[in-house]
Design a protein around this motif. Structure first.
Motif, mmCIF file in Angstrom:
data_model
loop_
_atom_site.group_PDB
_atom_site.id
_atom_site.type_symbol
_atom_site.label_atom_id
_atom_site.label_comp_id
_atom_site.label_asym_id
_atom_site.label_seq_id
_atom_site.Cartn_x
_atom_site.Cartn_y
_atom_site.Cartn_z
ATOM 1 N N MET A 75 77.880 -3.292 60.941
ATOM 2 C CA MET A 75 78.115 -4.464 60.103
ATOM 3 C C MET A 75 78.453 -4.137 58.644
ATOM 4 N N GLY A 76 77.986 -3.007 58.144
ATOM 5 C CA GLY A 76 78.300 -2.665 56.764
ATOM 6 C C GLY A 76 77.087 -2.172 56.000
ATOM 7 N N VAL A 77 77.258 -1.981 54.705
ATOM 8 C CA VAL A 77 76.214 -1.406 53.849
ATOM 9 C C VAL A 77 74.964 -2.278 53.862
ATOM 10 N N ILE A 78 73.818 -1.656 54.017
ATOM 11 C CA ILE A 78 72.539 -2.364 53.931
ATOM 12 C C ILE A 78 72.137 -2.421 52.461
ATOM 13 N N GLN A 79 72.100 -3.610 51.916
ATOM 14 C CA GLN A 79 71.739 -3.797 50.518
ATOM 15 C C GLN A 79 70.248 -4.069 50.393
ATOM 16 N N GLY A 80 69.695 -3.751 49.219
ATOM 17 C CA GLY A 80 68.280 -3.960 48.967
ATOM 18 C C GLY A 80 68.008 -5.193 48.134
ATOM 19 N N PRO A 81 66.729 -5.471 47.862
ATOM 20 C CA PRO A 81 66.349 -6.675 47.120
ATOM 21 C C PRO A 81 67.023 -6.809 45.753
ATOM 22 N N GLN A 82 67.194 -5.713 45.030
ATOM 23 C CA GLN A 82 67.784 -5.813 43.695
ATOM 24 C C GLN A 82 69.232 -6.299 43.745
ATOM 25 N N TYR A 83 69.934 -5.921 44.787
ATOM 26 C CA TYR A 83 71.315 -6.373 44.945
ATOM 27 C C TYR A 83 71.355 -7.898 45.078
ATOM 28 N N TYR A 84 70.508 -8.424 45.945
ATOM 29 C CA TYR A 84 70.531 -9.873 46.166
ATOM 30 C C TYR A 84 69.934 -10.641 44.986
ATOM 31 N N LYS A 85 69.018 -10.029 44.282
ATOM 32 C CA LYS A 85 68.478 -10.678 43.083
ATOM 33 C C LYS A 85 69.592 -10.892 42.061
ATOM 34 N N ALA A 86 70.427 -9.881 41.883
ATOM 35 C CA ALA A 86 71.541 -10.002 40.947
ATOM 36 C C ALA A 86 72.631 -10.917 41.489
ATOM 37 N N LYS A 87 72.912 -10.799 42.777
ATOM 38 C CA LYS A 87 74.006 -11.575 43.360
ATOM 39 C C LYS A 87 73.739 -13.068 43.312
ATOM 40 N N TYR A 88 72.492 -13.460 43.598
ATOM 41 C CA TYR A 88 72.197 -14.892 43.699
ATOM 42 C C TYR A 88 71.336 -15.420 42.551
ATOM 43 N N ALA A 89 71.128 -14.599 41.514
ATOM 44 C CA ALA A 89 70.499 -15.041 40.269
ATOM 45 C C ALA A 89 69.141 -15.704 40.501
ATOM 46 N N VAL A 90 68.294 -15.074 41.304
ATOM 47 C CA VAL A 90 66.931 -15.558 41.520
ATOM 48 C C VAL A 90 65.958 -14.643 40.783
ATOM 49 N N ASP A 91 64.704 -15.056 40.730
ATOM 50 C CA ASP A 91 63.699 -14.284 39.992
ATOM 51 C C ASP A 91 63.117 -13.139 40.802
ATOM 52 N N GLN A 92 63.050 -13.303 42.127
ATOM 53 C CA GLN A 92 62.418 -12.273 42.941
ATOM 54 C C GLN A 92 63.007 -12.299 44.341
ATOM 55 N N VAL A 93 63.226 -11.133 44.912
ATOM 56 C CA VAL A 93 63.660 -11.012 46.303
ATOM 57 C C VAL A 93 62.667 -10.126 47.040
ATOM 58 N N CYS A 94 62.148 -10.643 48.127
ATOM 59 C CA CYS A 94 61.206 -9.909 48.976
ATOM 60 C C CYS A 94 61.756 -9.918 50.397
ATOM 61 N N TYR A 95 61.010 -9.305 51.306
ATOM 62 C CA TYR A 95 61.399 -9.335 52.714
ATOM 63 C C TYR A 95 60.726 -10.513 53.425
ATOM 64 N N VAL A 96 61.346 -10.942 54.518
ATOM 65 C CA VAL A 96 60.832 -12.101 55.244
ATOM 66 C C VAL A 96 59.391 -11.878 55.696
ATOM 67 N N ASP A 97 59.030 -10.641 56.046
ATOM 68 C CA ASP A 97 57.663 -10.410 56.520
ATOM 69 C C ASP A 97 56.625 -10.489 55.391
ATOM 70 N N ASP A 98 57.094 -10.629 54.146
ATOM 71 C CA ASP A 98 56.184 -10.834 53.013
ATOM 72 C C ASP A 98 56.066 -12.311 52.637
ATOM 73 N N LEU A 99 56.717 -13.180 53.393
ATOM 74 C CA LEU A 99 56.821 -14.590 53.025
ATOM 75 C C LEU A 99 55.458 -15.232 52.807
ATOM 76 N N ALA A 100 54.564 -15.145 53.768
ATOM 77 C CA ALA A 100 53.265 -15.817 53.668
ATOM 78 C C ALA A 100 52.435 -15.270 52.509
ATOM 79 N N SER A 101 52.444 -13.964 52.319
ATOM 80 C CA SER A 101 51.624 -13.385 51.255
ATOM 81 C C SER A 101 52.142 -13.767 49.873
ATOM 82 N N VAL A 102 53.461 -13.813 49.696
ATOM 83 C CA VAL A 102 54.028 -14.199 48.396
ATOM 84 C C VAL A 102 53.726 -15.658 48.099
#
Length: 481
Positions: A75-102
């Motif tokens: 499918m292509g390059v696997i990007q990390g949280p910092q990439y999506y934080k910058a791309k979509y201008a949000v404050d924090q990007v975590c993984y789905v398995d951290d959803l409940a704890s965050v």
């Protein structure tokens, strides 16, 4: 949400993005299009994401899937949280398995999730569930209503996107006018529309199935489906009804044009077309904040029925025709619908708004609301000669007294006419975003080769559009001038 809830009940909005769907039981995949509410809030193109917004402080979160190494191969390059934080201008990007704890660590009084029924499809939004959700206070009474109402009233950036897809779609409709000829297939015109909007506008998708109806097919409101796939050969003398729109960044246009395949209206075709155009123009001229949409539907009926009476197809008093629901025999659908991310956009009905009117034609209205500034709504009156409706009416004394049978039978193979623009309700009136030839004279001139003077599309920076893709590196911005 802040205005809708007291401070002590303001929690965190949680939305689930869309997932890639398989083609039935195969390993083939349908082309992914983001879930509409999630797109509205977060603008994320990728599948498998969740998003959260803290109503108390405006802090935004994205939760991304953990992708296997094989993703990088297929499918292509696997990007990390910092990439999506910058791309979509949000404050924090975590993984789905951290959803409940965050969410737990944010210590909000509740988690606001969507719960409700789409009033067009009748489909309920499925309840959200994820590991750890049982430990959170889930609130379902507020978000659906508030997000629907936000989507009803378009921002300047959304209007810019809607201008863009209308401009691209309008150009494609004109291209079809100038390419159509007797002997061509309906699907060739659909192919031209798809090619033009993708090649010249970057519009990969259409918001709905293209309707390329010729001759009697024009009387079928949603022709073009899998069982009737735009596969008729167009004949000299046919009247065409082409209902097609394109989609860019999930916002779509919905444009319908009707015209003769040979470029010249017959007297009968011009009669019906002019009656529908009168309804179309009258409604747009009357639209402004405070106007009832069902009243506009009645205005459209009045203009169409008056035109049919003048043409000798109807007889008697027009007010009596309206009371007897004669309008619904010729225009069984609603006058128009809210449009935006979804072709039939949300917010048409709901608590506190007028209910659906249970009369022929009116019951198909996708909203009965009073118009408000910032709404974008289609104006699409039509007149159809569908034997399923008209033949029984000719035998019904309540209807037949208004119908001139011999005249109507002369039109039964014509199909129909629909004229559709996408219209913004402004502070003191309305503005059509659609830009195509509309009068008989304009259509005949363009089909004879005359250029149509479009408003034009100019590329500008993302920041100038002030839309939801601001902050995305290298994202194309659009403005129509």
């Amino acid at each position: 949400m802040r205005a809708a809830l007291p401070a002590e009940k303001q929690g965190i909005i949680l939305l689930k993005g869309g997932d890639v769907e398989s083609v039935y039981s195969t390993d083939g995949e349908q082309l992914f299009r983001q879930e509409a509410y999630f797109h509205y809030m977060f603008g994320v193109n990728e599948d498998g994401f969740w998003g959260a917004l803290d109503v108390r402080n405006g802090r935004g979160y994205l939760f991304m899937p953990r992708l296997p190494e094989s993703y990088g191969v297929w499918m292509g390059v696997i990007q990390g949280p910092q990439y999506y934080k910058a791309k979509y201008a949000v404050d924090q990007v975590c993984y789905v398995d951290d959803l409940a704890s965050v969410l737990s660590a944010a210590a909000a009084p509740c988690i606001h999730v969507l719960a409700g029924k789409n009033t067009d499809s009748g489909i309920e939004i499925p309840p959200l569930s994820f590991p750890g959700s049982d430990s959170l206070n889930i609130e379902t009474d507020t978000l659906f209503r508030e997000l629907n109402e936000a989507r009803v009233h378009k921002t300047a950036g959304e209007i810019a996107l809607m201008r863009y897809v209308n401009n691209v779609g309008s150009r494609a409709h004109v291209a079809m006018m100038q390419a159509a000829c007797p002997g061509a297939m309906e699907y060739q015109m659909e192919s031209l529309f798809r090619h033009y909007t993708y090649t010249h506008g970057g519009c990969r998708n259409q918001g709905y199935t293209c309707i390329a109806a010729s001759g009697p097919n024009g009387a079928v409101l949603h022709y073009g489906h899998g069982g009737a796939p735009n596969d008729r050969q167009m004949s000299d003398g046919d009247l065409l009804l082409f209902d097609m729109g394109c989609e860019y960044y999930r916002y779509g246009s919905d444009i319908t044009c009707s015209w003769p395949v040979n470029g010249r209206f017959t007297k009968d075709q011009a009669l019906i077309y002019t009656a529908v155009l009168d309804a179309h123009s009258s409604v747009i001229a009357a639209m402004k904040p405070g106007v009832s949409w069902p009243d506009m539907h009645t205005l459209a009926y009045r203009r169409i029925l008056s035109g049919l009476k003048m043409g000798g197809l109807l007889q008697g008093d027009v007010d009596g025709m309206i009371a007897a629901d004669i309008g619904g025999l010729f225009m069984p659908h609603g006058l128009g619908h809210l449009i935006g991310i979804d072709t039939h956009d949300v917010g048409g009905y709901g608590v506190g708004f007028p209910p659906r009117i249970q009369r022929p034609g009116y019951k198909s209205l996708r909203t009965a609301r009073v118009l408000e500034e910032g709404m974008i709504i289609t104006v699409e009156p039509g007149c159809y000669f569908n034997p399923v409706l008209l033949l029984p009416a000719l035998e019904n004394p309540q209807h037949s007294k208004y119908l001139v049978k011999d005249a109507i039978m002369r039109f039964m193979k014509m199909g129909g006419v629909r004229i559709e623009d996408n219209v913004v309700v402004t502070a003191d009136g309305s503005l059509s975003l659609t830009d195509v030839p509309r009068t008989v004279q304009e259509i005949e001139a363009v089909m004879a080769g005359k250029a149509w003077p479009f408003a034009g599309i100019q590329g500008v920076s993302v920041a100038e559009t002030q839309n939801s893709i601001a902050g995305v590196p290298d994202a194309p911005g659009v403005a129509v001038v």
